[in-house]
Design a protein around this motif. Structure first.
Motif: not given
Lengths: 315, 679
Positions: B107-119
């Protein structure tokens, strides 16, 4: 009293065996009482034993839709019902296993059995099962507060939720010492009728979709599973009767560990349970099944009655 | 202490690494490993850190050289208890996310989810470790904002944007209250450090009260107390399931952490009757939240909204315990106060574990069926056996049935309610008896809710093709759930672990339990009030099972089992539409609580022709229940909008009118100055 001794364990286990083996007899006596008072001859008193043995030897048919939940429900029901019997005093004022669990654990274990029964009703994908589960959910959600407030009254009057503590203090106190206990008795009696599926809550002798509750959830069971379910229902009934008898009319129960006292205590408790069973059977033939949403009023009475009990204690 | 400080740095480092490497591996296939493995390691180290703090000394270090911007790290037992909860949950959720986040790959760029998850995780941990108003609020804000972006992660759906907005508004409302409360405390102590709040000395009672009320509203908004809960079901339902698990199981606990700090750290609750009404207020709010939460959960059809409402209910139960603890403390009944506090904290721990588990299972269901509506599910236990088993464990735990962990904390809460007869005040006793009535009703209804949730979604025939085509989820998702499911079992059977953990963490005056000792409560007269020994219960259950199994085999002999259709009264095969639905299952209860739900049953008939009303073409039945709180907020919004629209009329956009306003303002100022009102 708090130590688990070897004789204590043997005694406790034999008490459990006594309850488990007597439980179908109580069912038989109650059925016979109902039959006699309706001018029927009725089946013999020991018919429930024959039923269980017959069912145990029969082949089983299970629904294609069902899962392992359906299969393990009878076992969970039976195991929880029998385990509860370990924690309640029968002929002696304390149970050798009393320290292991209290009345809240008893409620919890019965709840676990009921949880699986309701799920089994939903598991078979028939509308009868769903119907029974839906009604069972409604009753158990409403009986829960009534039951807890009744326990509340008993616990504050007798100083504990530990059933051994309750029974031993009840044995010391004379009956009319506290009006609050009387209200708890009314509330507990209503709960007893509801939990064992008696009229006006449920009619276990019919299979009519308008009236059945518990029977609808177990409609698909046959053979061994049905035997286990029926037997565990009988055990649950005898346990609730024993609890009722020992909390509210405990006199005559053995208060020390001696053979003569215990022998007398066992006889007396059996007589008490049987007479309470006959009383319930008489009540059952006097009333008809109530409309489902009217039964809720009866549970409300139970809640109100136990709440009055609480207020009586504090004032 | 130095080693544990390095550990703090390492935790911070791993989460930052996860956030950054997730961004740098944008678009690559392996990016999930770069995002979630550091998060899992960081969470694991957080668990280690909290265990070190339990056994050794507190960490208290100030970093920085300017007075006001000093970053003070303070990790005592209280903080490390909550770090432990967050660490445990985020460890499980990180492993789960390794597979779950693949859902968004196409669907979309997954990396934002990973970054926000860690933050999001690191900001929660930093909120707990910071010992200074500034940093507390900065990280609090970071936590709110990252979670806001996570809630609207699937922003293609307009509903998600709406719920994100509600969340943003409500969470900032809460922050404003917390900030004001801190300012009140600052005005008294003269410093922004929490240390100064601790030894603030004697301050006027009304300031204490105001600061507490503000903090309770502020943190309560984050915890979702009724009536400030409005954002919670929306946000939890909109966020991706791994994030809802974190929000419900971790970030909700930060609110509880805040209230615990306020109650027992900044204010040392003592036996002055002043704190009595605080306790009562918490009990009342807790009871209302518990009942309202569970009543809404009962009729809801969206899995995640059911779980969200159940979070409100569990916060209510936690607050009942906390409030009781304060009430007991104000009567100087120390041992009862400890009991209620342990009950409340145990429930916090348990709620985090089983709610994390349940949200992850809800995510798994969504992952393989693409629906969250339980009316579309059914029969999943055969398609997803492991998920089904774990969901069952979570269900039994959250209902509070033995032998799982929920039973222990509800047992403790009920025991502390039963001990109210030791309070020397009749009115209080009777009112707390009513609170226990509410709690018991809540527990009964919670059982109904979760039986319905499990029974409809996992058992019987699949109601739609979506459910019929479901397959078991990947291994990492199962592993994440298995961690929390096994914690449920361990904490339920070996309850001494949980109790000793809480006793050491909060430094309570209670001797830790030994593993072979029953959990017992001694009454006033020295008799045993209640006792519980779960390992023995388990032994009894098991030995009964073995003996009955043997007995049935001997008595019954060899019998066979045949599979056949469900009994259909001889009318032919039953279809999935003849089954009970979630709505019909809860219908009797919604009729009993009609005063609350106002259920509406609309029947619309369509005829072949209007003249002949005997031939019906179709019948539509619509059953709906009301949500009083949403109506209340809608009313609030519409009133304020109409008022604001009226105010808008003075902004005509014509310059001469504005000049008129300036002249009027000037004249009135001059008049005021002339008559001596100002100046």
């Amino acid at each position: 009293m708090d130590e688990l001794s070897f004789t204590g364990i043997i005694f406790g286990i034999s008490q459990v065996l006594l309850l488990v083996s007597l439980s179908p007899l109580i069912v038989g006596i109650m059925r016979k009482t109902k039959a006699k008072s309706q001018k029927r001859i009725g089946s013999p008193i020991i018919q429930p034993y024959f039923d269980i043995i017959k069912l145990l030897r029969k082949d089983e048919v299970i629904s294609e839709q069902s899962s392992w939940i359906f299969r393990c429900t009878p076992w969970i029901n039976f195991v929880t019902a029998v385990s509860v019997a370990f924690f309640i005093p029968v002929s002696l004022i304390y149970s050798p296993f009393g320290v292991v669990g209290d009345i809240l654990l008893v409620v919890g274990l019965f709840g676990l059995g009921k949880f699986f029964t309701i799920l089994a009703g939903l598991d078979v994908a028939s509308s009868f099962g769903g119907l029974g589960s839906s009604r069972e959910i409604m009753f158990s959600a409403l009986v829960e507060p009534a039951l807890f407030i009744t326990i509340f009254v008993i616990a504050i009057f007798y100083g504990g939720t530990n059933i051994s503590t309750i029974v031993s203090s009840a044995n010391e106190i004379s009956f009319l010492a506290a009006p609050g206990v009387l209200f708890a008795l009314i509330a507990f009696f209503i709960i007893l009728m509801a939990e064992t599926g008696k009229l006006p809550f449920d009619n276990q002798s019919t299979h009519l979709e308008l009236t059945m509750i518990h029977e609808a959830t177990i409609l698909e069971y046959s053979g061994k599973s049905l035997a286990l379910i029926e037997w565990s229902q009988a055990i649950k009934q005898i346990i609730l009767l024993t609890l009722f008898v020992n909390i509210f009319i405990p006199w005559g129960i053995a208060d020390s560990f001696s053979w003569s006292q215990i022998g007398f205590g066992v006889l007396l408790v059996i007589v008490k349970i049987i007479s309470l069973g006959i009383l319930i059977a008489f009540i059952e033939i006097r009333i008809a099944k109530w409309r489902l949403f009217r039964v809720v009023d009866l549970i409300a009475i139970s809640i109100a009655s136990s709440m009055i009990g609480v207020i009586f204690f504090f004032i | 202490m130095l080693e544990s400080l390095y550990l703090v740095y390492a935790i911070f480092g791993f989460f930052s690494l996860g956030a950054i490497s997730s961004l740098f591996t944008r678009g690559k296939k392996q990016h999930v490993y770069f995002a979630y493995i550091p998060a899992a390691i960081g969470s694991f180290l957080a668990i280690v850190l909290s265990l070190i703090v339990f056994t050794s000394e507190d960490i208290h270090i100030t970093l920085g050289y300017q007075q006001i911007f000093d970053f003070e790290i303070f990790i005592d037992g209280v903080a490390s208890f909550f770090i432990l909860i967050i660490g445990l949950v985020s460890f499980a959720v990180s492993i789960y996310s390794l597979s779950y986040s693949k859902k968004f790959d196409d669907k979309k760029n997954n990396s934002n989810l990973g970054m926000l998850f860690n933050l999001f995780i690191i900001s929660m941990m930093l909120v707990i470790t910071s010992n200074n108003v500034f940093f507390f609020l900065i990280f609090w804000e970071l936590m709110s904002l990252t979670s806001f972006f996570l809630v609207i992660y699937e922003h293609e759906n307009e509903n998600n944007l709406k719920s994100g907005l509600t969340y943003l508004v409500m969470t900032h409302l809460g922050t404003a209250f917390i900030l004001t409360s801190f300012l009140f405390m600052y005005a008294q102590s003269g410093s922004f450090s929490f240390d100064s709040f601790r030894d603030i000395g004697i301050i006027p009672d009304y300031v204490r009260d105001i600061a507490f009320i503000l903090a309770f509203i502020g943190f309560g908004t984050k915890a979702g107390i009724v009536p400030l809960h409005i954002w919670l079901p929306k946000a939890y339902a909109s966020a991706p399931s791994n994030v809802s698990a974190l929000m419900s199981a971790a970030s909700l606990n930060i609110a509880i952490y805040g209230i615990v700090r306020y109650l027992f750290d900044f204010n040392s609750i003592d036996d002055s009757s002043h704190y009595l009404w605080w306790g009562l207020a918490i009990i009342v709010i807790g009871s209302i939240s518990a009942l309202v939460g569970v009543l809404y959960a009962l009729v809801e059809r969206d899995i995640k909204r059911i779980l969200a409402y159940s979070s409100i209910e569990n916060v209510g139960i936690i607050f009942i315990g906390l409030g009781l603890s304060v009430v007991f403390a104000s009567f100087n009944l120390t041992s009862l106060s400890v009991l209620a506090f342990v009950a409340s904290m145990f429930h916090t721990l348990n709620h985090a574990i089983f709610k994390g588990l349940l949200f992850m299972t809800a995510g798994s269901i969504h992952y393989s069926t693409h629906t969250k509506n339980i009316e579309d599910l059914g029969g999943l236990i055969k398609k997803m056996p492991w998920t089904g088993l774990m969901f069952l464990i979570g269900t039994i735990a959250i209902i509070g049935l033995p032998p799982l962990n929920g039973f222990i904390s509800e047992w403790l809460t009920l025991q502390s309610l039963l001990s109210v007869f030791q309070i020397p005040s009749t009115i209080l006793q009777v009112s707390i008896a009513f609170a226990s009535l509410v709690l018991a009703l809540t527990m009964g209804l919670a059982a109904a809710t979760f039986v319905r949730l499990f029974g409809i979604s996992f058992l019987s025939k699949s109601r739609t093709l979506k459910a019929a085509d479901a397959i078991e989820v990947p291994r990492f998702m199962l592993a994440g759930k298995a961690i929390l499911a096994s914690s449920c079992i361990v904490l339920g059977i070996l309850h001494f672990i949980g109790i000793n953990l809480i006793v050491t963490a909060f430094n309570l005056p209670y001797t830790p339990l030994s593993p072979f000792e029953p959990l017992s409560i001694i009454g006033e007269d020295g008799k045993s009030f209640a006792s519980l020994m779960m390992p023995t219960v388990l032994i009894i259950l098991f030995s009964v099972f073995v003996s009955i199994f043997v007995l049935v085999k001997i008595m019954g002999g060899k019998t066979s089992i045949k599979k056949y259709n469900t009994w259909d009264c001889g009318f032919g095969s039953l279809s999935e539409r003849t089954q009970y639905t979630a709505t019909s299952l809860a219908e009797p209860l919604s009729r009993i609580f009609a005063i609350f739900y106002k259920p509406k049953n609309e029947i619309i008939r369509y005829f072949y022709s209007e003249q002949n009303q005997y031939l019906k073409k179709s019948i539509n039945v619509k059953f709906s229940t009301r949500n009083i709180f949403e109506e209340f907020y809608d009313l609030l919004i519409s009133i304020s909008l109409s008022v604001l629209n009226k105010i808008r009329k003075i902004q005509t956009g014509k310059v001469n009118v504005y000049i008129l306003y300036i002249v009027i303002a000037l004249l009135s100022l001059l008049l005021a100055a002339g008559s001596g009102i100002i100046g």
